[in-house]
Design a protein around this motif. Structure first.
Motif, mmCIF file in Angstrom:
data_model
loop_
_atom_site.group_PDB
_atom_site.id
_atom_site.type_symbol
_atom_site.label_atom_id
_atom_site.label_comp_id
_atom_site.label_asym_id
_atom_site.label_seq_id
_atom_site.Cartn_x
_atom_site.Cartn_y
_atom_site.Cartn_z
ATOM 1 N N GLU A 21 50.704 -11.197 -74.305
ATOM 2 C CA GLU A 21 49.378 -11.667 -74.686
ATOM 3 C C GLU A 21 48.411 -11.451 -73.532
ATOM 4 N N VAL A 22 47.197 -11.048 -73.858
ATOM 5 C CA VAL A 22 46.167 -10.830 -72.849
ATOM 6 C C VAL A 22 44.921 -11.636 -73.233
ATOM 7 N N VAL A 23 44.481 -12.502 -72.324
ATOM 8 C CA VAL A 23 43.205 -13.202 -72.523
ATOM 9 C C VAL A 23 42.149 -12.336 -71.862
ATOM 10 N N LEU A 24 41.466 -11.540 -72.671
ATOM 11 C CA LEU A 24 40.599 -10.490 -72.139
ATOM 12 C C LEU A 24 39.528 -11.032 -71.207
ATOM 13 N N PHE A 25 38.878 -12.132 -71.587
ATOM 14 C CA PHE A 25 37.794 -12.677 -70.773
ATOM 15 C C PHE A 25 38.273 -12.994 -69.358
ATOM 16 N N THR A 134 27.897 -9.835 -61.231
ATOM 17 C CA THR A 134 28.797 -8.752 -61.641
ATOM 18 C C THR A 134 29.972 -9.317 -62.426
ATOM 19 N N VAL A 135 30.537 -10.413 -61.932
ATOM 20 C CA VAL A 135 31.644 -11.054 -62.646
ATOM 21 C C VAL A 135 31.168 -11.569 -64.001
ATOM 22 N N ALA A 136 29.903 -11.977 -64.071
ATOM 23 C CA ALA A 136 29.354 -12.504 -65.326
ATOM 24 C C ALA A 136 29.344 -11.463 -66.434
ATOM 25 N N TYR A 140 29.853 -10.017 -71.541
ATOM 26 C CA TYR A 140 29.403 -8.948 -72.433
ATOM 27 C C TYR A 140 30.513 -7.948 -72.741
ATOM 28 N N ILE A 141 31.408 -7.744 -71.786
ATOM 29 C CA ILE A 141 32.546 -6.856 -72.069
ATOM 30 C C ILE A 141 33.407 -7.471 -73.169
ATOM 31 N N GLU A 172 22.851 -3.322 -78.647
ATOM 32 C CA GLU A 172 22.999 -4.134 -79.849
ATOM 33 C C GLU A 172 23.947 -5.315 -79.607
ATOM 34 N N VAL A 173 24.966 -5.101 -78.796
ATOM 35 C CA VAL A 173 25.856 -6.214 -78.424
ATOM 36 C C VAL A 173 25.061 -7.288 -77.698
ATOM 37 N N ARG A 174 24.200 -6.873 -76.796
ATOM 38 C CA ARG A 174 23.401 -7.833 -76.026
ATOM 39 C C ARG A 174 22.406 -8.581 -76.918
ATOM 40 N N ARG A 175 21.903 -7.883 -77.943
ATOM 41 C CA ARG A 175 20.994 -8.550 -78.872
ATOM 42 C C ARG A 175 21.745 -9.470 -79.819
ATOM 43 N N PHE A 176 22.823 -8.961 -80.368
ATOM 44 C CA PHE A 176 23.541 -9.657 -81.441
ATOM 45 C C PHE A 176 24.310 -10.876 -80.931
#
Length: 257
Positions: A21-25, A134-136, A140-141, A172-176
């Motif tokens: 399992e990977v917790v992506l964040f 940068t870590v923040a 968005y990723i 669009e990711v940043r907007r949505f």
């Protein structure tokens, strides 16, 4: 920075393939912390990557938070300032070597107009102001990964490079998925805006989600549609991804975060 991040990312992918399992964040916070520290000339021991990444993440998460969430970010900031402050001191004393031109070296040896070095705490904060944001980007990723899961039709398009959709997709990711639902501020000086008096001391909120989903600004705002940014000619005033540009009449407002 991009090259370093790509290299670190590939190392993490190999590691992820062996995990159930990977917790992506969490993982992306760690890899970005590792990458930006390498780029900026900040030494980072293997055993402290997670701690430093979590502290930078907590500082961002405290933005607009209350109670323990705010205190967790505050304590993380204290730890980070102490850690980076000691690095600034060791660089200046020659106990720690860092390449010229790196952020750590430039900030450590920057001189004021009177010829003195920046105050150690100020220098630490300036360097943190490069590392923390940068870590923040991990937020968005993670949102990008979510978008690819929810809208799989864009996976092949992005892989193939068709229609040059990479930047529109990111926009669009940043907007949505706004970084935060809103930002708050306390009014420093009374002023009038659109015939409405905003008094000193009043708490005002800038609705990020509402601005990014306003049908007066966006066609079909509840639809995830990167193509809207292919030939976009908007301004920061109708696209506020992180609470950036507050409209000019509110310049006397102090951000609470």
């Amino acid at each position: 920075m991009s090259d370093i991040t790509a290299h670190v990312w590939k190392d993490y992918v190999i590691r992820w393939e062996r995990q159930k399992e990977v917790v992506l964040f969490d993982e992306v916070q760690a890899l970005l912390c590792r990458a930006v520290c390498e780029w900026s000339g900040v030494p980072l021991k293997e055993g402290e990557v997670r701690l430093r990444a979590k502290d930078f993440g907590a500082m961002v998460d405290a933005f607009g938070g209350v109670g323990w969430r705010w205190w967790r970010g505050r304590l993380a900031r204290i730890r980070a300032e102490k850690w980076i402050g000691s690095i600034i001191e060791n660089i200046r004393k020659g106990k720690m070597q860092t390449d010229k031109g790196t952020a750590a070296h430039v900030i450590a040896f920057h001189r004021e107009l009177d010829g003195t070095f920046l105050d150690q705490k100020v220098a630490a904060v300036e360097l943190i102001n490069i590392l923390r944001p940068t870590v923040a980007i991990a937020t968005y990723i993670t949102f990008c990964a979510l978008a690819l899961q929810q809208y799989p039709q864009y996976r092949d398009k992005l892989k193939s490079g068709a229609a040059n959709l990479t930047e529109p997709f990111v926009q669009e990711v940043r907007r949505f998925y706004p970084f935060a639902p809103m930002v708050g501020a306390q009014v420093r000086k009374q002023f009038t805006w659109r015939n409405y008096t905003i008094k000193e001391g009043m708490l005002v909120l800038l609705d990020l989600y509402g601005t990014n989903h306003d049908p007066r600004q966006w066609q079909n705002p509840e639809e995830f549609n990167p193509e809207r940014f292919v030939n976009w000619n908007g301004t920061p005033f109708n696209f506020i991804p992180q609470g950036g540009d507050i409209i000019s009449p509110v310049t006397d407002v102090r951000e609470s975060g």
